[in-house]
Scaffold this motif. Structure first.
Motif, short mmCIF file in Angstrom:
data_model
loop_
_atom_site.label_atom_id
_atom_site.label_comp_id
_atom_site.label_asym_id
_atom_site.label_seq_id
_atom_site.Cartn_x
_atom_site.Cartn_y
_atom_site.Cartn_z
N SER A 67 19.08 -22.58 11.51
CA SER A 67 18.54 -23.93 10.97
C SER A 67 16.99 -23.62 10.92
CB SER A 67 18.51 -24.82 12.25
OG SER A 67 17.75 -24.68 13.19
N HIS A 68 16.54 -24.67 10.23
CA HIS A 68 15.08 -24.41 9.57
C HIS A 68 14.07 -23.95 10.53
CE1 HIS A 68 11.85 -24.64 6.96
NE2 HIS A 68 11.17 -25.45 7.71
N ALA A 69 14.31 -24.93 11.70
CA ALA A 69 13.40 -24.88 13.06
C ALA A 69 13.61 -23.27 13.47
CB ALA A 69 13.69 -25.85 13.85
N GLU A 70 15.02 -22.90 13.70
CA GLU A 70 15.11 -21.56 14.41
C GLU A 70 14.71 -20.54 13.55
OE1 GLU A 70 18.95 -21.20 16.49
OE2 GLU A 70 19.33 -23.28 15.99
N ALA A 71 14.90 -20.42 12.30
CA ALA A 71 14.58 -19.48 11.30
C ALA A 71 13.13 -19.44 11.64
CB ALA A 71 15.07 -19.91 10.00
N VAL A 72 12.22 -20.36 11.38
CA VAL A 72 10.81 -20.47 11.54
C VAL A 72 10.29 -19.62 12.78
CG1 VAL A 72 8.69 -21.76 11.68
CG2 VAL A 72 10.37 -22.31 9.97
N ALA A 73 10.96 -20.14 13.78
CA ALA A 73 10.60 -19.53 15.20
C ALA A 73 10.81 -17.97 15.40
CB ALA A 73 11.63 -20.27 16.52
N ILE A 74 12.22 -17.58 14.77
CA ILE A 74 12.34 -16.12 14.55
C ILE A 74 11.30 -15.31 13.81
CG2 ILE A 74 14.07 -14.45 13.71
CD1 ILE A 74 16.32 -16.53 14.51
N LYS B 260 6.53 -11.90 12.91
CA LYS B 260 5.23 -11.62 12.39
C LYS B 260 4.27 -11.42 13.36
CE LYS B 260 5.77 -14.22 8.02
NZ LYS B 260 5.39 -15.31 7.50
N SER B 261 4.54 -12.03 14.84
CA SER B 261 3.45 -11.52 15.67
C SER B 261 3.61 -10.37 16.44
CB SER B 261 3.76 -12.86 16.92
OG SER B 261 4.95 -12.70 17.57
N MET B 262 4.61 -9.81 16.18
CA MET B 262 4.95 -8.47 16.71
C MET B 262 3.58 -7.24 16.09
SD MET B 262 8.86 -8.07 16.58
CE MET B 262 9.04 -6.46 17.27
N PRO B 263 3.50 -6.27 16.88
CA PRO B 263 2.43 -5.32 16.39
C PRO B 263 3.37 -4.68 15.20
CG PRO B 263 2.90 -5.03 18.84
CD PRO B 263 3.83 -6.27 18.51
N GLU B 264 2.18 -4.14 14.32
CA GLU B 264 3.06 -3.61 13.18
C GLU B 264 3.92 -2.41 13.61
OE1 GLU B 264 1.73 -2.02 8.61
OE2 GLU B 264 0.51 -3.53 9.76
N VAL B 265 3.46 -1.62 14.59
CA VAL B 265 4.18 -0.39 15.04
C VAL B 265 5.64 -0.35 15.38
CG1 VAL B 265 3.96 1.52 16.64
CG2 VAL B 265 2.04 0.85 15.49
N ALA B 266 5.51 -1.73 16.28
CA ALA B 266 6.98 -2.20 16.92
C ALA B 266 7.64 -2.79 15.66
CB ALA B 266 6.80 -2.98 18.06
N ARG B 267 7.12 -3.30 14.81
CA ARG B 267 7.82 -4.26 13.65
C ARG B 267 8.45 -3.19 12.71
NH1 ARG B 267 4.88 -8.56 10.35
NH2 ARG B 267 3.29 -7.08 10.82
#
Length: 156
Positions: free
Chosen positions: A60-67, A72-79
């Motif tokens: 859903s739109h809300a769940e996709a935004v949360a995911i 995006k909030s993860m550090p770039e190394v982990a991402r």
């Protein structure tokens, strides 16, 4: 019954293209849901259609935004931990293919040496090529060592 292979090229017919997009995006959403359920993972899919103002969103739109915000909030190394670019994928494939070629060469050389040994045993004559004689000698030494180990193992 197996499906026929589809050529990956632009579909010129507008209605056929829209119909194909609709079917494939539906199947993509279904597969994303299956992967999320089977692997207990968070997954979202955004499909932007040609000329569409609002994308199709799974789950859903809300769940996709949360995911996406969590990603995006993860550090770039982990991402970027398990992401690969095209060059590294191709480098890995080339290395794997080189290993396979080397293994095949060794197997071929081993078969040729065994054939030479068999031919020498049957005919009683040795090859005149020094390289073939050296290879045969090396193979015979390996076989004798292997036989010695087997005999020692069986005599215990």
């Amino acid at each position: 019954m197996a499906r026929k292979k589809v050529a990956l090229r632009y579909i010129r017919n507008d209605s056929a293209r829209q119909n194909t997009l609709k079917k494939r995006s539906k199947n993509l959403m279904k597969k994303a849901g299956e992967v999320a359920t089977l692997c207990n993972a968070k997954a979202c899919v955004l499909v932007y259609g040609e000329g569409g103002t609002v994308p199709e969103v799974f789950p859903s739109h809300a769940e996709a935004v949360a995911i996406l915000n969590r990603f995006k909030s993860m550090p770039e190394v982990a991402r970027l931990k398990k992401t690969m670019d095209q060059e590294s994928v191709l480098t890995q494939r080339v290395a794997k293919l080189r290993d396979q070629v080397q293994k095949t060469r060794c197997e071929r050389q081993d078969r040729e040496t065994k054939f030479l040994l068999h031919d020498a045993m049957v005919s009683g004559r040795l090859p005149g090529n020094i390289e073939e004689l050296t290879t045969m000698g090396w193979k015979l030494e390996l076989m004798l060592k292997s036989l010695g180990k087997r005999i020692a193992k069986m005599s215990r």
